[in-house]
Design a protein around this motif. Structure first.
Motif, PDB file in Angstrom:
ATOM      1  N   GLU B 124       0.841  -1.212   0.000  1.00 51.84           N
ATOM      2  CA  GLU B 124       0.000   0.000   0.000  1.00 51.84           C
ATOM      3  C   GLU B 124       0.871   1.256   0.000  1.00 51.84           C
ATOM      4  N   ARG B 125       1.947   1.184   0.782  1.00 51.54           N
ATOM      5  CA  ARG B 125       2.852   2.332   0.858  1.00 51.54           C
ATOM      6  C   ARG B 125       3.518   2.595  -0.488  1.00 51.54           C
ATOM      7  N   LEU B 126       3.837   1.499  -1.208  1.00 48.51           N
ATOM      8  CA  LEU B 126       4.416   1.628  -2.551  1.00 48.51           C
ATOM      9  C   LEU B 126       3.415   2.282  -3.503  1.00 48.51           C
ATOM     10  N   LEU B 127       2.147   1.835  -3.414  1.00 45.38           N
ATOM     11  CA  LEU B 127       1.113   2.384  -4.300  1.00 45.38           C
ATOM     12  C   LEU B 127       0.911   3.874  -4.015  1.00 45.38           C
ATOM     13  N   ARG B 128       0.946   4.254  -2.725  1.00 47.71           N
ATOM     14  CA  ARG B 128       0.826   5.675  -2.366  1.00 47.71           C
ATOM     15  C   ARG B 128       1.984   6.469  -2.953  1.00 47.71           C
ATOM     16  N   ARG B 129       3.221   5.910  -2.865  1.00 50.11           N
ATOM     17  CA  ARG B 129       4.383   6.619  -3.416  1.00 50.11           C
ATOM     18  C   ARG B 129       4.227   6.820  -4.925  1.00 50.11           C
ATOM     19  N   CYS B 130       3.580   5.838  -5.576  1.00 55.94           N
ATOM     20  CA  CYS B 130       3.503   5.863  -7.035  1.00 55.94           C
ATOM     21  C   CYS B 130       2.284   6.640  -7.549  1.00 55.94           C
ATOM     22  N   SER B 131       1.321   6.920  -6.659  1.00 57.00           N
ATOM     23  CA  SER B 131       0.081   7.522  -7.148  1.00 57.00           C
ATOM     24  C   SER B 131       0.191   9.038  -7.301  1.00 57.00           C
ATOM     25  N   GLY B 132       1.300   9.621  -6.851  1.00 58.41           N
ATOM     26  CA  GLY B 132       1.464  11.070  -6.955  1.00 58.41           C
ATOM     27  C   GLY B 132       1.812  11.541  -8.358  1.00 58.41           C
ATOM     28  N   GLY B 133       2.240  10.600  -9.207  1.00 57.48           N
ATOM     29  CA  GLY B 133       2.594  10.969 -10.569  1.00 57.48           C
ATOM     30  C   GLY B 133       4.067  11.239 -10.771  1.00 57.48           C
ATOM     31  N   GLY B 134       4.864  11.212  -9.697  1.00 59.87           N
ATOM     32  CA  GLY B 134       6.280  11.521  -9.823  1.00 59.87           C
ATOM     33  C   GLY B 134       7.146  10.339 -10.228  1.00 59.87           C
ATOM     34  N   VAL B 135       6.560   9.154 -10.264  1.00 57.42           N
ATOM     35  CA  VAL B 135       7.359   7.948 -10.538  1.00 57.42           C
ATOM     36  C   VAL B 135       7.185   7.518 -11.988  1.00 57.42           C
ATOM     37  N   ALA B 136       8.308   7.409 -12.721  1.00 57.78           N
ATOM     38  CA  ALA B 136       8.237   7.042 -14.140  1.00 57.78           C
ATOM     39  C   ALA B 136       8.425   5.546 -14.345  1.00 57.78           C
ATOM     40  N   GLU B 137       9.264   4.917 -13.480  1.00 57.65           N
ATOM     41  CA  GLU B 137       9.545   3.495 -13.667  1.00 57.65           C
ATOM     42  C   GLU B 137       9.672   2.802 -12.323  1.00 57.65           C
ATOM     43  N   VAL B 138       9.107   1.599 -12.233  1.00 58.67           N
ATOM     44  CA  VAL B 138       9.283   0.761 -11.050  1.00 58.67           C
ATOM     45  C   VAL B 138       9.965  -0.527 -11.504  1.00 58.67           C
ATOM     46  N   ILE B 139      11.170  -0.780 -10.962  1.00 59.08           N
ATOM     47  CA  ILE B 139      11.889  -2.020 -11.271  1.00 59.08           C
ATOM     48  C   ILE B 139      11.562  -3.032 -10.176  1.00 59.08           C
ATOM     49  N   LEU B 140      10.950  -4.147 -10.551  1.00 61.95           N
ATOM     50  CA  LEU B 140      10.632  -5.170  -9.556  1.00 61.95           C
ATOM     51  C   LEU B 140      11.815  -6.127  -9.457  1.00 61.95           C
ATOM     52  N   ALA B 141      12.616  -5.960  -8.415  1.00 61.99           N
ATOM     53  CA  ALA B 141      13.858  -6.732  -8.272  1.00 61.99           C
ATOM     54  C   ALA B 141      13.712  -7.784  -7.183  1.00 61.99           C
ATOM     55  N   MET B 142      12.608  -8.535  -7.224  1.00 62.32           N
ATOM     56  CA  MET B 142      12.450  -9.615  -6.269  1.00 62.32           C
ATOM     57  C   MET B 142      13.356 -10.781  -6.648  1.00 62.32           C
ATOM     58  N   ASN B 143      13.618 -11.663  -5.685  1.00 63.00           N
ATOM     59  CA  ASN B 143      14.423 -12.854  -5.973  1.00 63.00           C
ATOM     60  C   ASN B 143      13.756 -13.701  -7.050  1.00 63.00           C
ATOM     61  N   ALA B 144      14.567 -14.456  -7.805  1.00 65.91           N
ATOM     62  CA  ALA B 144      14.043 -15.282  -8.894  1.00 65.91           C
ATOM     63  C   ALA B 144      13.517 -16.614  -8.369  1.00 65.91           C
ATOM     64  N   THR B 145      12.764 -16.535  -7.262  1.00 67.82           N
ATOM     65  CA  THR B 145      12.142 -17.728  -6.699  1.00 67.82           C
ATOM     66  C   THR B 145      10.659 -17.711  -7.066  1.00 67.82           C
ATOM     67  N   VAL B 146       9.968 -18.813  -6.812  1.00 71.44           N
ATOM     68  CA  VAL B 146       8.543 -18.873  -7.134  1.00 71.44           C
ATOM     69  C   VAL B 146       7.790 -17.780  -6.372  1.00 71.44           C
ATOM     70  N   ASP B 147       8.028 -17.688  -5.060  1.00 71.67           N
ATOM     71  CA  ASP B 147       7.341 -16.674  -4.258  1.00 71.67           C
ATOM     72  C   ASP B 147       7.717 -15.263  -4.703  1.00 71.67           C
ATOM     73  N   GLY B 148       9.006 -15.059  -5.027  1.00 69.04           N
ATOM     74  CA  GLY B 148       9.452 -13.742  -5.465  1.00 69.04           C
ATOM     75  C   GLY B 148       8.759 -13.318  -6.749  1.00 69.04           C
TER      76      GLY B 148
END
Lengths: 199, 199
Positions: B124-148
């Motif tokens: 939710e905190r990530l979505l709030r950070r992104c909803s202001g319009g100031g974010v151009a790109e989000v890199i999802l750098a989770m581990n390359a595991t099934v859960d990630g």
């Protein structure tokens, strides 16, 4: 990069035996995440240890008391001394519960390679303890390594030179309980055969 | 047996990740023997960490400052957010020196097995950070595991639902640098083949 306080903590943790930079970082993060359950209790335990734990002036054990609780225990037989390399060895013997005498910690073993001479070990203190006539037996419980056994022979000869008629003994060597012959080295098997007993 | 202060310290050390009773005893003895070089500095470093290190209210990083030194650094590009599972992953990316944007720490991954739901993560905190319009790109750098990867897909769909026209990207998969094909699993090789590039 972690900030400076954390970096310093990680550097110290990485220097602990068996740990490296990766496990140091892992430990630091774990400690911060478990602040109440782990970080604060560990902080308090380290503080208490740094403040209270000292070396026993008689045997070299670590304890909050000096003489240590083993040396001060009237139920322990102070006519039998068990000589060990290190406090960890004393703990190992105490876990077995098989010894009710007292200890003497050498603080290491003689080693030509590492430049450890008899003066670096607590041998003189052992000889002083034994010269009063109150010691009937000294068990040399050094590790079964080359350095350990060299040290045992050296200490034995110094004890015999005291002329106090002290019985100097060593731990038995052989097959460990639960040990499988197929996994044992030739040296242990040779000793076990040579020292075989009648069943 | 070690005395109570020491026993308590050993019990706490044994509970650290990757350690057990034997390594706990070894560590405790080592610390006492290296009192000036290790025990006291470690005590001070733990105290400083416990007192000063807090979680950044913006990204979830650990730092003595809040916002953390990355979030507060004007040279970092806050139009690009890199989403990672844990602070350790942020440190790993910072060691590479390849990323000059800012971070967002999820605090874990979705896991049906461990009962981790989206509410347990900082989504939710990530979505709030992104909803202001100031974010151009989000890199999802989770581990390359099934859960990630499950978590990455979930976060990607939530970000796209914001309707902010944010570019959502993921780390490339393939043969690690220095990696030998013979030692790689089939999944990595399949991905590396499918994503092959022109030299």
């Amino acid at each position: 990069m972690p900030d400076t306080d954390l970096q310093h903590l990680i550097r110290l943790l990485s220097r602990l035996p068996g740990l490296g930079p990766r496990s140091g970082r892992r430990l630091a993060l774990h400690l911060i995440k478990k602040r109440e359950q782990l970080l604060l209790p560990l902080l308090e335990a380290l503080r208490a240890t740094a403040e209270n734990v000292r070396t026993c002036g008689v045997c070299g054990n670590l304890d909050t008391r000096d003489p240590c609780s083993i040396c001060a225990d009237p139920r322990r037989d102070d006519h039998i001394l068990c000589v060990v390399e290190d406090v960890a060895d004393l703990w190992a013997l105490e876990r077995s519960g098989a010894f009710r005498g007292t200890y003497h910690i050498l603080g290491g073993v003689l080693s030509a390679l590492d430049g450890i001479t008899p003066e670096d070990l607590h041998i003189e203190r052992l000889l002083r303890r034994c010269s009063g006539g109150g010691v009937a037996e000294v068990i040399l419980a050094m590790n079964a390594t080359v350095d350990g056994q060299t040290t045992a022979h050296y200490v034995a000869s110094r004890l015999q030179a005291l002329g106090q008629n002290i019985r100097v003994t060593g731990l038995a060597h052989g097959v460990p309980m639960g040990g499988e012959l197929d996994y044992l080295d030739e040296g242990t098997l040779t000793t076990a055969l040579a020292s075989r007993g009648v069943l």
